[in-house]
Design an enzyme around this catalytic site. Structure first.
Site, mmCIF file in Angstrom:
data_model
loop_
_atom_site.group_PDB
_atom_site.id
_atom_site.type_symbol
_atom_site.label_atom_id
_atom_site.label_comp_id
_atom_site.label_asym_id
_atom_site.label_seq_id
_atom_site.Cartn_x
_atom_site.Cartn_y
_atom_site.Cartn_z
ATOM 1 N N ARG A 91 0.878 -1.179 0.000
ATOM 2 C CA ARG A 91 0.000 0.000 0.000
ATOM 3 C C ARG A 91 0.905 1.216 0.000
ATOM 4 O O ARG A 91 1.717 1.403 0.920
ATOM 5 C CB ARG A 91 -0.914 0.000 1.228
ATOM 6 C CG ARG A 91 -1.616 1.332 1.423
ATOM 7 C CD ARG A 91 -2.737 1.298 2.406
ATOM 8 N NE ARG A 91 -3.895 0.612 1.860
ATOM 9 C CZ ARG A 91 -5.129 0.699 2.370
ATOM 10 N NH1 ARG A 91 -5.355 1.434 3.437
ATOM 11 N NH2 ARG A 91 -6.129 0.042 1.810
ATOM 12 N N HIS A 107 -7.247 0.888 -6.548
ATOM 13 C CA HIS A 107 -7.487 0.014 -5.396
ATOM 14 C C HIS A 107 -8.155 -1.270 -5.918
ATOM 15 O O HIS A 107 -9.344 -1.520 -5.664
ATOM 16 C CB HIS A 107 -8.371 0.740 -4.383
ATOM 17 C CG HIS A 107 -8.361 0.152 -3.005
ATOM 18 N ND1 HIS A 107 -7.596 -0.944 -2.657
ATOM 19 C CD2 HIS A 107 -9.050 0.495 -1.871
ATOM 20 C CE1 HIS A 107 -7.801 -1.241 -1.373
ATOM 21 N NE2 HIS A 107 -8.680 -0.390 -0.888
ATOM 22 N N GLN A 115 -10.064 -3.942 -3.632
ATOM 23 C CA GLN A 115 -11.362 -3.479 -3.136
ATOM 24 C C GLN A 115 -12.424 -3.614 -4.223
ATOM 25 O O GLN A 115 -13.544 -4.061 -3.960
ATOM 26 C CB GLN A 115 -11.250 -2.018 -2.682
ATOM 27 C CG GLN A 115 -12.550 -1.454 -2.139
ATOM 28 C CD GLN A 115 -12.949 -2.072 -0.800
ATOM 29 O OE1 GLN A 115 -12.209 -2.010 0.150
ATOM 30 N NE2 GLN A 115 -14.133 -2.666 -0.745
ATOM 31 N N ASP A 169 -17.212 7.123 -1.895
ATOM 32 C CA ASP A 169 -15.977 6.970 -1.120
ATOM 33 C C ASP A 169 -15.654 8.338 -0.526
ATOM 34 O O ASP A 169 -16.247 9.349 -0.906
ATOM 35 C CB ASP A 169 -14.849 6.482 -2.052
ATOM 36 C CG ASP A 169 -13.536 6.217 -1.323
ATOM 37 O OD1 ASP A 169 -13.572 5.987 -0.098
ATOM 38 O OD2 ASP A 169 -12.477 6.250 -1.969
ATOM 39 N N CYS A 184 -16.497 1.509 0.445
ATOM 40 C CA CYS A 184 -15.340 0.659 0.754
ATOM 41 C C CYS A 184 -14.864 0.841 2.194
ATOM 42 O O CYS A 184 -14.133 0.001 2.702
ATOM 43 C CB CYS A 184 -14.216 0.944 -0.228
ATOM 44 S SG CYS A 184 -13.499 2.591 -0.069
ATOM 45 N N ARG A 200 -13.466 -8.741 1.512
ATOM 46 C CA ARG A 200 -12.036 -8.496 1.266
ATOM 47 C C ARG A 200 -11.255 -9.760 1.582
ATOM 48 O O ARG A 200 -10.329 -10.145 0.865
ATOM 49 C CB ARG A 200 -11.519 -7.336 2.152
ATOM 50 C CG ARG A 200 -12.072 -5.957 1.820
ATOM 51 C CD ARG A 200 -11.594 -5.452 0.480
ATOM 52 N NE ARG A 200 -10.157 -5.307 0.385
ATOM 53 C CZ ARG A 200 -9.452 -4.271 0.833
ATOM 54 N NH1 ARG A 200 -10.069 -3.251 1.389
ATOM 55 N NH2 ARG A 200 -8.134 -4.221 0.682
#
Ligand code: CP
Ligand code: NVA
Length: 310
Positions: free
Chosen positions: A105, A132, A135, A228, A268, A296
């Protein structure tokens, strides 16, 4: 098909590879539910490099690795020599001698690309400023659970900032043939190159992808609405300014009145109630939002097993 490969972007996966991940994730979830946990990654170790905070990504990758019979190492940028300036290309070559896969990340997507170029083991994108993918693959698994396997009949709207999630939804929708409209302010559109690539990818599946400035037009007839945060990690100093600009893009009951009656709302997480989503809309959709968080685990187990298995 995916053995030994990196997973940096959904754009780099074939339509069949995306399908394989989604199917395998669902299979692993049902195995887990019936208390069967195959040790596909027995004796393997995943390194997890975090240059940004995380709750879900860290815990789901780590637990997922244990459930597959392997182990996971949390590697904070604060502790690694990488954080003191050791070159990415050296770190990648060293860690390739110890580990079987690495999840990263980070900020700039180019850091991931460079890491993957020098690493000899699969590299998985656990979020970059640009994308991402884990996700969004998870979200597709979750949509199939709630709306059925045939995503080609569905219409999705993403409302908010044209960020890493918006970019990845474009790539994801293109690969599964799902219609997607992204609604953002003009100055916060999804990445232009991503949009272009996604439209090209969509030629294979027939997915209709579009952008609009108008959130009401985007959610019209939508089956799925996603949003988001308006200020992603690294944009904290822009928070107040962004809040003013993005307020018309809030996912609230008024906006939802323009969508399909049984439309679901996804997030998310982490969510900022009263900003991109109201508490009322969040809580009315809590079941799907927390399924999304749970998935996830299963989706990343599928990704790790498919890329890292012998
Ligand atoms: N959605 C997500 O990636 O959450 P974390 O930042 O907690 O990992
Ligand atoms: N767009 C958000 C996603 C967090 C999971 C961020 O990058 O901070």
């Amino acid at each position: 098909m995916l053995r030994g490969k990196d997973l940096l972007s959904i754009h780099e996966l074939s339509v069949d590879e995306v399908e394989e991940i989604l199917n395998f994730a669902a299979e692993l979830k049902s195995m887990y539910r019936s208390k069967f946990t195959p040790d596909f990654l027995k004796g393997k170790t995943l390194g997890m490099i975090f240059e940004k905070s995380s709750t879900r990504t860290r815990v789901s990758f780590e637990v997922g690795m244990y459930q597959l019979g392997g182990s996971a190492l949390f590697l904070s940028n604060r502790d690694l020599q990488l954080g003191r300036g050791e070159p990415i290309k050296d770190t990648a070559r060293v860690l390739s001698r110890y580990l079987d896969g690495i999840m990263i990340r980070t900020f700039g997507h180019d850091r991931l690309v460079e890491f993957a170029k020098y690493a000899k083991i699969p590299i998985i994108n656990g979020l970059s400023d640009l994308l991402h993918p884990c996700q969004v693959l998870t979200d597709l698994v979750t949509i199939r659970e709630h709306k059925g396997k045939n995503l080609q009949n569905l219409k999705m709207a993403y409302v908010g900032d044209g960020n890493n999630m918006a970019n990845s939804y474009l790539y994801g929708a293109a690969k599964v043939g799902m219609a997607l409209t992204v609604a953002t302010p003009t100055n916060y559109k999804p990445n232009a190159e991503v949009f272009e690539n996604a439209v090209e990818d969509a030629e294979e599946t027939g997915a209709e992808l579009s952008w609009t400035e108008d959130p009401v037009a985007a959610v019209k007839d939508a089956d799925i609405i996603a949003t988001d945060t308006w200020a992603s990690m690294g944009q904290e100093s822009e928070h107040d300014e962004r809040k003013k600009i993005f307020m018309p893009y809030q996912v609230n009951s008024e906006l939802l009145s323009h969508a399909n009656k049984n439309a679901i709302v996804m997030h998310c997480l982490p969510a900022y109630r009263g900003e991109e989503i109201t508490d009322e809309v969040f809580e009315n959709n809590a079941e799907i939002i927390f399924d999304e968080a749970e998935n996830r685990l299963h989706t990343q187990k599928a990704i790790m097993a498919l890329t890292m298995m012998d």
